[in-house]
Design a protein around this motif. Structure first.
Motif, PDB file in Angstrom:
ATOM      1  N   SER A  87      -2.012   1.897  -1.763  1.00  0.00           N
ATOM      2  CA  SER A  87      -2.081   3.141  -1.014  1.00  0.00           C
ATOM      3  C   SER A  87      -3.456   3.329  -0.414  1.00  0.00           C
ATOM      4  O   SER A  87      -4.486   3.173  -1.055  1.00  0.00           O
ATOM      5  CB  SER A  87      -1.714   4.318  -1.901  1.00  0.00           C
ATOM      6  N   GLN A  88      -3.420   3.662   0.843  1.00  0.00           N
ATOM      7  CA  GLN A  88      -4.637   3.902   1.601  1.00  0.00           C
ATOM      8  C   GLN A  88      -4.894   5.401   1.537  1.00  0.00           C
ATOM      9  O   GLN A  88      -3.967   6.183   1.672  1.00  0.00           O
ATOM     10  CB  GLN A  88      -4.348   3.460   3.039  1.00  0.00           C
ATOM     11  N   GLY A  89      -6.098   5.828   1.267  1.00  0.00           N
ATOM     12  CA  GLY A  89      -6.318   7.260   1.141  1.00  0.00           C
ATOM     13  C   GLY A  89      -6.442   7.952   2.498  1.00  0.00           C
ATOM     14  O   GLY A  89      -7.164   7.495   3.371  1.00  0.00           O
ATOM     15  N   THR A 122       2.306   5.165   1.156  1.00  0.00           N
ATOM     16  CA  THR A 122       3.413   4.945   0.234  1.00  0.00           C
ATOM     17  C   THR A 122       4.533   5.912   0.602  1.00  0.00           C
ATOM     18  O   THR A 122       4.287   7.111   0.759  1.00  0.00           O
ATOM     19  CB  THR A 122       2.959   5.200  -1.204  1.00  0.00           C
ATOM     20  N   VAL A 123       5.721   5.381   0.777  1.00  0.00           N
ATOM     21  CA  VAL A 123       6.855   6.205   1.175  1.00  0.00           C
ATOM     22  C   VAL A 123       7.932   6.079   0.108  1.00  0.00           C
ATOM     23  O   VAL A 123       8.226   4.974  -0.357  1.00  0.00           O
ATOM     24  CB  VAL A 123       7.422   5.739   2.535  1.00  0.00           C
ATOM     25  N   ALA A 145      13.717   4.420  -4.183  1.00  0.00           N
ATOM     26  CA  ALA A 145      13.058   3.227  -3.648  1.00  0.00           C
ATOM     27  C   ALA A 145      11.690   3.612  -3.120  1.00  0.00           C
ATOM     28  O   ALA A 145      11.425   4.768  -2.819  1.00  0.00           O
ATOM     29  CB  ALA A 145      13.902   2.618  -2.518  1.00  0.00           C
ATOM     30  N   THR A 146      10.826   2.620  -3.053  1.00  0.00           N
ATOM     31  CA  THR A 146       9.474   2.845  -2.558  1.00  0.00           C
ATOM     32  C   THR A 146       9.156   1.798  -1.506  1.00  0.00           C
ATOM     33  O   THR A 146       9.562   0.633  -1.640  1.00  0.00           O
ATOM     34  CB  THR A 146       8.456   2.740  -3.701  1.00  0.00           C
ATOM     35  N   ALA A 147       8.486   2.217  -0.448  1.00  0.00           N
ATOM     36  CA  ALA A 147       8.069   1.266   0.585  1.00  0.00           C
ATOM     37  C   ALA A 147       6.648   1.605   0.991  1.00  0.00           C
ATOM     38  O   ALA A 147       6.123   2.668   0.641  1.00  0.00           O
ATOM     39  CB  ALA A 147       9.001   1.335   1.785  1.00  0.00           C
ATOM     40  N   THR A 148       6.015   0.671   1.715  1.00  0.00           N
ATOM     41  CA  THR A 148       4.674   0.913   2.226  1.00  0.00           C
ATOM     42  C   THR A 148       4.693   0.698   3.730  1.00  0.00           C
ATOM     43  O   THR A 148       5.349  -0.231   4.215  1.00  0.00           O
ATOM     44  CB  THR A 148       3.671  -0.060   1.565  1.00  0.00           C
ATOM     45  N   LEU A 162       6.374  11.447   1.250  1.00  0.00           N
ATOM     46  CA  LEU A 162       5.073  10.782   1.119  1.00  0.00           C
ATOM     47  C   LEU A 162       4.383  11.428  -0.090  1.00  0.00           C
ATOM     48  O   LEU A 162       3.968  12.573  -0.011  1.00  0.00           O
ATOM     49  CB  LEU A 162       4.205  11.014   2.365  1.00  0.00           C
ATOM     50  N   PRO A 163       4.288  10.708  -1.206  1.00  0.00           N
ATOM     51  CA  PRO A 163       3.734  11.349  -2.407  1.00  0.00           C
ATOM     52  C   PRO A 163       2.276  11.739  -2.221  1.00  0.00           C
ATOM     53  O   PRO A 163       1.579  11.227  -1.337  1.00  0.00           O
ATOM     54  CB  PRO A 163       3.903  10.290  -3.485  1.00  0.00           C
TER      55      PRO A 163
END
Lengths: 459, 300
Positions: free
Chosen positions: A175-177, A268-269, A279-282, A303-304
């Protein structure tokens, strides 16, 4: 190794090419007798005795008395200065730090030295390795302090320690901030903020790209690899785009991907169904994402919050909490080579027969190491360990140089406090003398140990 | 005991061909490749901080404040020797020569005075000899701090506070216990027949010392010399207390710049690197003696 305390290391090089030098055997000094008169002996000893008497012995006596007087040196305070050492809050921090030093540094250094010594037997470039690890011993602690001030710079773009930490961190967490970024607000917007996260207002449909417009991204935060935003086409999977819904210089339509706008990589999606992350994706460089192999259904895309926290910036090495461990790290860097060289010498002297015998008896290599090698090495390990205790008690330069002045009270050690109190502005030589005596008392057991061992081995 | 730790035949750093030892076989089982990788990483870990100092010293303050030194690999054009030029143009050269002026006399005096005492301890009979030597052994690890206050007031009275001789004398005194210990233990190994022969010939003690003991003691004296030199060269504490701005060595000169680390990183990095060049050259040239000195007295 203790068997030859009086046969110093110095002369004991292999008798290579120096046939002129007498091989100093374990020469019994019982043969010494007919010497010159004691008067001549005194003449030979006089310069040394004078210097040691005036510069070393007299100060010990002087300090004992001086420590019983106040700052000005006129008022007798008895043990008042010593009471201060053990009651004053800042002093107690100092003593606590010394305690941490004495417990941690010798163990770490001795262990590392043992590991290095064992491992160097295994590589062909052992000489090069030893030279590299040993080199800091030749460098002043002042220079080592400057070196580690640079290593511990807080900004990960400048300080090596944090540069390494953030790199490792970013490798394992993609994850990019994007601090302070927020969803495009308004009724028209397909997304809304929800407790720090960003969620779609409607359940997402497969085959129809989910649009997640984000605003409020500062130029400095925008990743360099961001590409123009694209909407993923085709496929039956749930997919979409997270992008910076802002056209530089104006123009562009809110809530639509306008071609010049940039995607937001590294987001992070999550696809959420009934409050559960399915499910999680980037996101890719163009901001697109795709949930592969997600069963058909009704999902909210989220988007967490982790996306919107500032990027990991490493540790505050030179701050109040980490300063002592950080300086111990520098100390280990300096002294590990010393431990390694001494232990390697001990290792080389272990008789091979004992080990062979154990192996023939079926001992595993670990057993041989634990039961034979380490016990045989224990005298060397003890020497290294004790030397390190004495050195850590006296540690001064590194703390003085590495700790910025604002955190020096938190990193303080006795040797430094002694200097600060007496010369570095404190101007209280009574308390300074008491601290010096305290330091002397701390090394006293090792002094006695030295004398006793010397007597035993020269008896 | 901290001090003399004559383990074994002194192994030098370059121990010749790789020797498969005990531990070697242990590690054999762990897989040679992994060990190689770990050792390379460790070597890099130990080398990189110093490399960082060198690179920082070769870049301007602006560049250093903007980016990490490791970007040098992509931008070698940013390297400059301007920091060193500025440093040498400033007063730093004076502190370099002060360091030399403190270190060289100290080393010579320690060797000379300690060798005489060591000879007396090793080869002369006099009452109380063993007790006196035990005191020397005890003094090996006396913390320097104990003498700072008393000697400061003593120097004030003598008028040598802040002078190079004052700094030198302090160093010599605190260098003596180790030096005497090391040399006495070496001299005692000289075959007594050599000394007895000289004494029979009627040679004076001074002559025996100068023409027999001192030459034979060269290996130990070399170890002591290198060790003592580096110790004094690298000292900061004694300089902080006993030197003033005219007599200060490099360590003290640099320390005074630490307060504004960010702004002074040009002076500090180039100065620190300059200060460690001489020790590094000595270390690589005489590492064998350095290791021996250290092994014989892991005190300081």
């Amino acid at each position: 190794m203790t068997d030859r305390l009086d046969g110093p290391a110095a002369p004991r090089e292999e008798s290579d090419s120096r046939g002129d030098s007498p091989a100093p055997a374990d020469a019994p000094h019982t043969t010494r007798r007919f010497g010159p008169s004691p008067v001549i002996a005194i003449a030979f000893l006089l310069p040394a005795a004078l210097l040691l008497g005036v510069w070393v012995v007299y100060p010990i006596v002087y300090s004992v008395f001086r420590s019983l007087f106040d700052a000005s040196g006129t008022g007798f305070t008895g043990l008042g200065n010593y009471a201060t050492i053990f009651t004053d809050g800042a002093m107690l921090t100092t003593i606590r730090n010394n305690l941490i030093w004495v417990v941690v540094a010798p163990i770490v250094i001795t262990t590392l030295g043992l590991i290095f010594a064992v491992l160097t037997e295994r590589i062909r470039w052992a000489t090069a390795f030893k030279l590299i690890v040993f080199m800091p011993m030749a460098v002043s602690l002042m220079a080592a302090g400057v070196i580690f001030r640079l290593v511990y710079e807080e900004d990960p773009d400048k300080g090596l320690a944090n540069a390494v930490l953030t790199t490792v961190h970013d490798t394992f967490s993609s994850s990019q901030g994007y601090p302070e970024a927020r969803p495009r607000e308004g009724d028209q917007s397909p997304v809304a903020a929800q407790g720090g996260a960003v969620v779609t207002k409607q359940a997402a449909q497969t085959g129809r790209p989910v649009l997640i417009p984000i605003v409020g991204i500062k130029p400095a935060v925008m990743p360099g690899n961001a590409q123009a935003a694209k909407t993923p086409q085709g496929g039956n999977e749930l997919s979409g785009t997270v992008w910076f819904d802002f056209t530089p210089g104006g123009g562009g339509k809110n809530g639509a991907v306008d071609g010049t706008e940039k995607g937001l990589p590294g987001m992070t999606v999550e696809a959420v169904s009934d409050g559960r992350v399915a499910a999680t994706a980037t996101t890719a460089e163009d901001g697109s994402f795709r949930f592969e192999g997600l069963p058909a259904g009704s999902y909210v895309v989220r988007l967490p919050q982790s996306n919107f926290e500032p990027a990991y910036r490493g540790l505050t090495w030179l701050g109040r909490t980490l300063i002592t461990p950080a300086i111990i790290g520098a100390f280990v860097w300096v002294w590990a080579g010393f431990a390694m060289v001494l232990i390697a010498a001990g290792l080389a002297a272990i008789p091979r027969d004992a080990l062979e015998a154990a192996r023939i008896d079926g001992a595993t290599e670990w057993q041989v190491f634990r039961r034979i090698t380490v016990p045989l090495l224990s005298p060397v390990l003890l020497v290294v360990f004790v030397t390190m205790i004495i050195n850590t008690l006296k540690v001064f330069d590194l703390v003085f140089i590495i700790a910025p002045s604002s955190v020096q009270p938190d990193a303080n050690v006795i040797a430094l406090e002694m200097w600060r109190v007496s010369f570095g502005g404190g101007n209280n030589q009574g308390l300074g003398s008491a601290l010096a005596i305290f330091l002397l008392v701390l090394v006293l057991p090792f002094m006695i140990m030295n004398i006793r061992r010397f007597r035993r081995e020269n008896a | 005991m901290t001090t003399a730790t004559a383990t074994t035949p002194v192994t030098e750093l370059h121990t010749g061909a790789p020797r498969r030892g005990v531990a070697g076989r242990i590690v054999d089982r762990l897989g040679g490749g992994a060990v190689q990788v770990v050792m390379v990483l460790l070597g890099v870990f130990w080398l990189v901080p110093t490399l960082g100092l060198l690179v920082v010293s070769l870049r301007s303050v602006e560049v250093n404040n903007a980016e990490g030194w490791w970007t040098v690999f992509t931008k070698p054009a940013e390297l400059t020797i301007a920091n060193y030029r500025d440093l040498l143009a400033s007063g730093f050269t004076a502190s370099f020569w002060n360091t030399v002026a403190i270190t060289v006399p100290t080393t010579i005096l320690v060797i000379g005075i300690a060798a005489m005492a060591a000879y007396a301890f090793a080869w002369m009979e006099f009452p109380g000899r063993d007790t006196l030597f035990l005191i020397v052994v005890g003094l090996l690890i006396v913390p320097i701090q104990i003498a700072l206050i008393p000697i400061a007031s003593l120097y004030g009275g003598m008028g040598i506070f802040g002078t190079i001789p004052g700094v030198v004398l302090f160093h010599v005194a605190f260098g003596l216990p180790f030096a005497i210990f090391l040399l006495r233990n070496f001299f005692i190994g000289i075959p007594s027949s050599l000394l007895e022969a000289a004494r029979m010939d009627g040679a004076k003690e001074w002559k025996i010392f100068a023409s027999v003991v001192f030459p034979l003691g060269k290996p130990a004296i070399a170890s002591l010399g290198i060790f003592q030199f580096l110790w004094v060269w690298n000292d900061m504490l004694i300089a902080l207390v006993f030197a003033n701005t005219d007599s200060q060595p490099m360590t003290k000169a640099l320390q005074s710049q630490m307060r504004q680390f960010g702004n002074n990183v040009d002076i500090l990095s180039s100065g620190a690197f300059l200060s460690l060049i001489v020790p590094l050259i000595l270390f690589f040239a005489f590492q064998r003696y350095f290791v021996q000195g250290m092994m014989a007295g892991s005190v300081k």
